[in-house]
Design an enzyme around this catalytic site. Structure first.
Site, PDB file in Angstrom:
ATOM      1  N   GLY A  29       0.846  -1.323  -0.021  1.00 49.03           N
ATOM      2  CA  GLY A  29      -0.108  -0.067  -0.030  1.00 49.03           C
ATOM      3  C   GLY A  29       0.768   1.086   0.045  1.00 49.03           C
ATOM      4  NE  ARG A  54       4.283   3.541  -5.528  1.00 48.07           N
ATOM      5  CZ  ARG A  54       3.692   3.549  -6.410  1.00 48.07           C
ATOM      6  NH1 ARG A  54       3.424   5.219  -6.595  1.00 48.07           N
ATOM      7  NH2 ARG A  54       3.489   2.788  -7.602  1.00 48.07           N
ATOM      8  CB  THR A  99      -1.941  -0.776   5.044  1.00 44.45           C
ATOM      9  OG1 THR A  99      -0.584  -0.107   4.177  1.00 44.45           O
ATOM     10  CG2 THR A  99      -1.774  -2.018   6.053  1.00 44.45           C
ATOM     11  CB  SER A 101      -4.349   6.010   3.129  1.00 46.04           C
ATOM     12  OG  SER A 101      -3.073   6.202   3.022  1.00 46.04           O
ATOM     13  CE  LYS A 179      -9.639   3.903   0.959  1.00 48.05           C
ATOM     14  NZ  LYS A 179      -8.506   2.969   0.988  1.00 48.05           N
ATOM     15  N   PRO A 202     -11.417   1.075   9.386  1.00 49.70           N
ATOM     16  CG  PRO A 202      -9.361   1.213   9.296  1.00 49.70           C
ATOM     17  CD  PRO A 202     -10.569   0.795   8.371  1.00 49.70           C
ATOM     18  CB  VAL A 205      -6.185   6.136  11.390  1.00 50.89           C
ATOM     19  CG1 VAL A 205      -5.020   5.789  12.181  1.00 50.89           C
ATOM     20  CG2 VAL A 205      -6.964   5.067  10.901  1.00 50.89           C
TER      21      VAL A 205
END
Length: 315
Positions: A29, A54, A99, A101, A179, A202, A205
């Site tokens: 990710g 990255r 993952t 974001s 998403k 989530p 965060v």
């Protein structure tokens, strides 16, 4: 390597041997608060970690300075749109954490990124299904659940809820749309490929960065045009979100989706919080005091044995 680092490395590897935890994992990710915390938490638990997130030169150096990183962290590259490179990276890994974001209230999400996110996520799922991966833990977002103008405010939002994609398009909510599209596509392909996948959804965060300053609520208010419907503004501590991901990998009967949040802040409380924490800042006029937050349920997440942080640690 210091004596303490040596002890931590040995202890972590002994824990893996004793509990049968999956030792080889990959984190993919974009660079994010969550991704860096997840790498650190996995190293602390004794995993060998292969990371494709990255990073800049400084970020990579900071990751390699983490305890255990010299022995058990491999930084490599993979293109989410290059299926072959993903299969190569995943070979030998029992678990993969993708993952991307989490999308929350960010209003500057480019509309063209939605297609990229869907295609990249599908490549991740396909590559996991055709390699040694036993379980994929995918980061989605609470934003894939809450945006639905037809849902009554009294209805509890849980893992069965989805955002309405037509509503997201009409409101130009490209982040929540991306998403929702990416997660739905991932579930469809994972079921078709019989891939064991668990999804963490989530809220916003927050928390201290592994390197640098703390990411607080005010960071997310810049450029936000409106709160989610009825004033829903939920957040979670980054440490809890990272632990939720690891539990989703380790708990054998974990399945489906898991909402991850610590608290919900009403618009009235949010405005008061801004004024208290940032007295010199003007409160955006777009925030009203009439919001009645939806009711969220994280009971399913608690079934994994997670204890969430106190609110004070997130402000």
């Amino acid at each position: 390597m210091g004596l303490w680092d040596s002890f931590e490395d040995v202890r972590g590897q002994q824990e893996v041997a004793q509990t049968g935890k999956r030792k080889y994992v990959c984190v993919t990710g974009n660079w994010s608060l969550l991704a860096s915390w997840l790498v650190r938490a996995l190293l602390e638990k004794g995993y060998n970690v292969r990371s494709t997130i990255r990073t800049t030169v400084d970020e990579a150096a900071a990751l390699m300075a983490l305890p255990g990183a010299e022995q058990r962290l491999e930084l490599t590259q993979a293109d989410m749109l290059d299926y072959g490179s993903l299969v190569e990276v995943f070979m030998g890994c029992d678990g993969v954490f993708h993952t991307s974001s989490p999308s929350d209230l960010v209003s500057n999400y480019p509309s063209e990124m939605a297609d990229f996110e869907v295609r990249g996520t599908l490549n991740i799922v396909e590559a996991c299904a055709n390699s040694s991966v036993k379980r994929l833990v995918l980061t989605s977002s609470l934003a894939a659940m809450v945006w639905d103008q037809q849902r009554h405010a009294d209805k509890v939002i849980d893992e069965k809820c989805w955002s309405n994609m037509d509503f997201c398009r009409s409101k130009k909510l490209w982040g929540p749309l991306a998403k929702t599209m990416a997660e739905k596509a991932a579930w469809s392909l994972a079921r078709d490929k019989e891939l064991d996948m668990v999804v963490i959804n989530p809220a916003i965060v927050l928390g201290p960065k592994v390197f640098g300053t703390t990411q607080c609520i005010f960071t997310y208010l810049k450029g936000v045009k409106e709160l989610p419907q009825s004033g829903l503004f939920a957040y979670a501590h980054v440490e809890d979100v990272a632990k939720a991901h690891i539990s989703a990998l380790e708990v054998s009967d974990a399945s489906g989706r898991y909402i991850c949040y610590e608290s919900v802040v009403s618009e009235e409380k949010l405005v008061g919080l801004i004024r208290k924490l940032y007295p010199d800042s003007s409160v955006p006029s777009r925030f009203s005091k009439n919001g009645i937050p939806h009711v969220l349920s994280n009971d399913k997440l608690k079934s994994l044995g997670l204890a969430l942080h106190a609110e004070q640690k997130l402000l």
